[in-house]
Design a protein around this motif. Structure first.
Motif, PDB file in Angstrom:
ATOM      1  N   ASN A  41      30.370  39.191  39.848  1.00  0.00           N
ATOM      2  CA  ASN A  41      31.294  40.081  39.148  1.00  0.00           C
ATOM      3  C   ASN A  41      32.711  39.929  39.676  1.00  0.00           C
ATOM      4  O   ASN A  41      33.675  40.014  38.908  1.00  0.00           O
ATOM      5  CB  ASN A  41      30.816  41.529  39.248  1.00  0.00           C
ATOM      6  N   ALA A  42      32.864  39.681  40.967  1.00  0.00           N
ATOM      7  CA  ALA A  42      34.196  39.441  41.531  1.00  0.00           C
ATOM      8  C   ALA A  42      34.793  38.159  40.959  1.00  0.00           C
ATOM      9  O   ALA A  42      35.988  38.111  40.655  1.00  0.00           O
ATOM     10  CB  ALA A  42      34.123  39.360  43.055  1.00  0.00           C
ATOM     11  N   HIS A  43      33.959  37.135  40.784  1.00  0.00           N
ATOM     12  CA  HIS A  43      34.447  35.897  40.167  1.00  0.00           C
ATOM     13  C   HIS A  43      34.894  36.161  38.731  1.00  0.00           C
ATOM     14  O   HIS A  43      35.931  35.664  38.296  1.00  0.00           O
ATOM     15  CB  HIS A  43      33.367  34.814  40.174  1.00  0.00           C
ATOM     16  N   ARG A  44      34.122  36.937  37.998  1.00  0.00           N
ATOM     17  CA  ARG A  44      34.477  37.258  36.615  1.00  0.00           C
ATOM     18  C   ARG A  44      35.793  38.020  36.559  1.00  0.00           C
ATOM     19  O   ARG A  44      36.621  37.782  35.675  1.00  0.00           O
ATOM     20  CB  ARG A  44      33.361  38.056  35.955  1.00  0.00           C
ATOM     21  N   ALA A  45      35.987  38.941  37.485  1.00  0.00           N
ATOM     22  CA  ALA A  45      37.242  39.689  37.537  1.00  0.00           C
ATOM     23  C   ALA A  45      38.408  38.747  37.830  1.00  0.00           C
ATOM     24  O   ALA A  45      39.492  38.885  37.244  1.00  0.00           O
ATOM     25  CB  ALA A  45      37.159  40.795  38.595  1.00  0.00           C
ATOM     26  N   THR A  46      38.192  37.781  38.697  1.00  0.00           N
ATOM     27  CA  THR A  46      39.233  36.795  39.013  1.00  0.00           C
ATOM     28  C   THR A  46      39.577  35.966  37.781  1.00  0.00           C
ATOM     29  O   THR A  46      40.750  35.727  37.495  1.00  0.00           O
ATOM     30  CB  THR A  46      38.783  35.878  40.173  1.00  0.00           C
ATOM     31  N   TYR A  47      38.546  35.535  37.039  1.00  0.00           N
ATOM     32  CA  TYR A  47      38.798  34.755  35.816  1.00  0.00           C
ATOM     33  C   TYR A  47      39.599  35.582  34.816  1.00  0.00           C
ATOM     34  O   TYR A  47      40.533  35.080  34.186  1.00  0.00           O
ATOM     35  CB  TYR A  47      37.486  34.311  35.154  1.00  0.00           C
ATOM     36  N   ALA A  48      39.243  36.851  34.670  1.00  0.00           N
ATOM     37  CA  ALA A  48      39.956  37.717  33.735  1.00  0.00           C
ATOM     38  C   ALA A  48      41.406  37.916  34.174  1.00  0.00           C
ATOM     39  O   ALA A  48      42.313  37.924  33.334  1.00  0.00           O
ATOM     40  CB  ALA A  48      39.241  39.071  33.619  1.00  0.00           C
ATOM     41  N   ALA A  49      41.634  38.051  35.475  1.00  0.00           N
ATOM     42  CA  ALA A  49      43.007  38.199  35.979  1.00  0.00           C
ATOM     43  C   ALA A  49      43.820  36.942  35.686  1.00  0.00           C
ATOM     44  O   ALA A  49      45.000  37.031  35.331  1.00  0.00           O
ATOM     45  CB  ALA A  49      42.996  38.495  37.479  1.00  0.00           C
ATOM     46  N   GLU A  50      43.184  35.775  35.809  1.00  0.00           N
ATOM     47  CA  GLU A  50      43.881  34.524  35.498  1.00  0.00           C
ATOM     48  C   GLU A  50      44.229  34.448  34.016  1.00  0.00           C
ATOM     49  O   GLU A  50      45.337  34.036  33.654  1.00  0.00           O
ATOM     50  CB  GLU A  50      43.021  33.330  35.909  1.00  0.00           C
ATOM     51  N   VAL A  51      43.309  34.878  33.168  1.00  0.00           N
ATOM     52  CA  VAL A  51      43.568  34.893  31.724  1.00  0.00           C
ATOM     53  C   VAL A  51      44.697  35.875  31.408  1.00  0.00           C
ATOM     54  O   VAL A  51      45.594  35.567  30.611  1.00  0.00           O
ATOM     55  CB  VAL A  51      42.287  35.257  30.943  1.00  0.00           C
ATOM     56  N   LEU A  52      44.660  37.041  32.034  1.00  0.00           N
ATOM     57  CA  LEU A  52      45.703  38.040  31.813  1.00  0.00           C
ATOM     58  C   LEU A  52      47.066  37.503  32.224  1.00  0.00           C
ATOM     59  O   LEU A  52      48.062  37.658  31.501  1.00  0.00           O
ATOM     60  CB  LEU A  52      45.373  39.323  32.582  1.00  0.00           C
ATOM     61  N   HIS A  53      47.113  36.842  33.360  1.00  0.00           N
ATOM     62  CA  HIS A  53      48.368  36.252  33.833  1.00  0.00           C
ATOM     63  C   HIS A  53      48.864  35.183  32.857  1.00  0.00           C
ATOM     64  O   HIS A  53      50.047  35.157  32.485  1.00  0.00           O
ATOM     65  CB  HIS A  53      48.165  35.652  35.226  1.00  0.00           C
ATOM     66  N   ARG A  54      47.953  34.330  32.425  1.00  0.00           N
ATOM     67  CA  ARG A  54      48.328  33.256  31.479  1.00  0.00           C
ATOM     68  C   ARG A  54      48.784  33.842  30.142  1.00  0.00           C
ATOM     69  O   ARG A  54      49.749  33.361  29.551  1.00  0.00           O
ATOM     70  CB  ARG A  54      47.148  32.305  31.281  1.00  0.00           C
ATOM     71  N   HIS A  55      48.116  34.889  29.685  1.00  0.00           N
ATOM     72  CA  HIS A  55      48.519  35.547  28.443  1.00  0.00           C
ATOM     73  C   HIS A  55      49.947  36.063  28.561  1.00  0.00           C
ATOM     74  O   HIS A  55      50.753  35.918  27.641  1.00  0.00           O
ATOM     75  CB  HIS A  55      47.568  36.684  28.087  1.00  0.00           C
ATOM     76  N   GLY A  56      50.275  36.664  29.709  1.00  0.00           N
ATOM     77  CA  GLY A  56      51.630  37.158  29.935  1.00  0.00           C
ATOM     78  C   GLY A  56      52.657  36.043  29.879  1.00  0.00           C
ATOM     79  O   GLY A  56      53.747  36.218  29.332  1.00  0.00           O
ATOM     80  N   GLN A  57      52.316  34.880  30.430  1.00  0.00           N
ATOM     81  CA  GLN A  57      53.231  33.733  30.393  1.00  0.00           C
ATOM     82  C   GLN A  57      53.429  33.240  28.969  1.00  0.00           C
ATOM     83  O   GLN A  57      54.565  33.023  28.532  1.00  0.00           O
ATOM     84  CB  GLN A  57      52.687  32.584  31.248  1.00  0.00           C
TER      85      GLN A  57
END
Length: 106
Positions: A41-57
């Motif tokens: 679940n921590a890995h999944r949260a990390t992947y989601a944070a990366e997607v969120l960051h990329r979406h912002g860019q």
């Protein structure tokens, strides 16, 4: 020619070894499974944070915090569902049920 039949091991035994009383059906200790679930679940949260960051860019977002960035991403997901003639609400509900199941073991 005689065929041997494969008989499943009796409950609580694996190859003649008694399973631990708090082991899961696959023989993994419950504490180990809980730790593995938290790690997954921590890995999944990390992947989601990366997607969120990329979406912002990509969207040139000026979100000041994670909550605002999540609202912008969810809004864009609503637009995507509109474009694909999908209803986001039942998808969000299904994701909530999956999240609950995944976090209950943790």
């Amino acid at each position: 020619m005689t065929q041997a039949s494969h008989q499943p091991a009796s409950a609580g035994h694996t190859n003649g070894v008694t399973a631990l009383p708090n082991a899961t059906p696959d023989g993994e200790d419950l504490a180990t499974r809980a730790a593995r679930t938290r790690q997954t679940n921590a890995h999944r949260a990390t992947y989601a944070a990366e997607v969120l960051h990329r979406h912002g860019q990509i969207s040139h977002s000026d979100a000041d915090d994670m909550q605002q960035a999540l609202v912008e991403l969810l809004t864009d997901l609503h637009h995507l569902c509109d474009a694909c003639d999908l209803d986001l609400a039942p998808l969000f509900e299904a994701a909530g049920l999956i999240h609950t199941r995944e976090t209950q073991a943790a």
